[in-house]
Design an enzyme around this catalytic site. Structure first.
Site, PDB file in Angstrom:
ATOM      1  N   ASP A 262       0.796  -1.260  -0.011  1.00 36.74           N
ATOM      2  CA  ASP A 262      -0.072  -0.020   0.036  1.00 36.74           C
ATOM      3  C   ASP A 262       1.136   1.239   0.082  1.00 36.74           C
ATOM      4  O   ASP A 262       2.149   1.201   0.574  1.00 36.74           O
ATOM      5  CB  ASP A 262      -0.904  -0.128   1.278  1.00 36.74           C
TER       6      ASP A 262
ATOM      7  N   GLU B 134       0.571  -0.474  -4.885  1.00 39.27           N
ATOM      8  CA  GLU B 134      -0.265   0.442  -5.054  1.00 39.27           C
ATOM      9  C   GLU B 134       0.225   1.780  -5.103  1.00 39.27           C
ATOM     10  O   GLU B 134       0.812   2.414  -3.920  1.00 39.27           O
ATOM     11  CB  GLU B 134      -1.305   0.347  -4.131  1.00 39.27           C
TER      12      GLU B 134
END
Length: 356
Positions: free
Chosen positions: A56, A99
């Site tokens: 992330d 991401e």
């Protein structure tokens, strides 16, 4: 945080030590911090046999506090390269996904080429543009037309994954079907057309749990999916459509064989702004698939001309009656041989044809 009473794993300075979500940033210039994180990543893959890891907010590793104007965080970039290189050596089949919302080059390039070594990058641009297009009223889509063409301008810069993920169905954002413009019955044909477009678009596909049921409420980790939706005809038909779409995708190499090559995709028509029609081909060594979409709220006619006589075989259409649509598709529409074809496209619909 302050594991031994000091800033052991994190930065002592709040200026770079705390990120925008209020959590601490790891100090990647310290060997013991990198070792701890590498061991943790290895643990999930080795002990739990996870298929891969999605990291992330990679932008917050590439740049200080995720802001390019503050410069690159060289220690964190080296950590990412060492982590991915080490994991690939130990777990060659693990999927490593970033991401990342930045335009930093080489996220999915090999470390040997000075890349970060990820297999795929979350295509946040595609996700945001596509969902905002389908959330808009049909009357506004003529102005928003090129939100759906822009992704192919940058697509070959990285290896992309198209995400309709957990992030899109939590925190007040609404489920995928609920995001579609209009009332209950209008949402389903648009969602089917959206998924048909997504699966035809180059890139790896990701759809989060509950999406396949046409779930209307947001995802909640405290409860199971709304399986009772299978008792409602529109939801049951939507589930049937997603199942058939998955099968169709897996059995058609034109949709994935040359995903990362410019030879695998070709626009046929991306200048039907007033009609909201999009036409493109997906191509492999053995197949060509014609994908045609009408994202307006009106029935449209579209004439397609080949350079020679070809056979068109209908693979799937989002408006078939078995999927909750209104079109039966008589036998003559399933297979025909022509050079020029005039399609009649119902509102909010799409089709795939195999060309021979």
């Amino acid at each position: 945080w302050k594991y031994d009473g000091t800033s052991l794993y994190e930065y002592p300075s709040a200026d770079v030590g705390v990120n925008e979500w209020g959590s601490c940033n790891f100090m990647h210039s310290r060997g013991e911090v990198c070792s701890f994180l590498q061991s943790a990543a290895c643990y999930w893959l080795r002990e739990f046999h996870f298929d891969g890891l999605r990291m992330d907010a990679v932008s917050n590793l590439i740049y200080w506090q995720g802001r390019p104007e503050r410069g690159e965080n060289k220690s964190a970039i080296r950590f990412l390269q060492n982590l991915n290189q080490g994991l690939k050596k130990r777990f060659p089949h693990a999927l490593l996904i970033a991401e990342d919302s930045t335009a930093y080059p080489g996220v999915t390039a090999p470390v040997s080429q000075n890349g970060l070594g990820f297999d795929y990058k979350w295509d946040l641009g595609w996700m945001n543009d596509t969902l905002s297009y389908f959330q808009a009223a049909p009357s506004q889509r003529t102005q928003l037309y090129h939100k759906l063409t822009f992704s192919m301008h940058y697509f070959y810069n990285e290896h992309y994954l198209l995400p309709l993920s957990h992030d899109e169905v939590v925190h007040g954002k609404a489920s995928i079907v609920q995001k579609m413009n209009g009332g209950y019955e209008d949402k389903f044909p648009q969602a089917r057309a959206l998924y048909l477009y997504m699966y035809a678009h180059p890139g790896i596909k990701l759809s989060f749990m509950g999406n396949e049921l046409g779930q209307l409420r947001e995802w909640d980790e405290k409860r199971e999916q709304d399986w009772e939706l299978e008792d409602y005809p529109l939801h049951k038909a939507f589930h049937r459509f997603l199942r058939e779409l998955n099968h169709c995708y897996l059995t058609c190499p034109a949709l994935w064989e040359l995903d990362s090559s410019r030879e695998g995709f070709q626009w046929i028509d991306c200048h039907q702004e007033e009609a909201c029609i999009y036409v493109f081909e997906r191509i492999s060594d053995s197949q060509t698939i014609l994908a045609i979409f009408n994202f307006s709220d009106m029935t449209r006619s579209y004439t397609f001309t080949c350079d020679r006589i070809r056979t068109f075989r209908l693979l799937i259409a989002s408006d078939m009656t078995q999927f909750g649509g209104t079109c039966d598709y008589p036998e003559k529409e399933l297979l025909f041989r022509k050079k020029t074809v005039e399609f009649t496209l119902s509102a909010f619909s799409g089709r795939w044809y195999l060309l021979d």
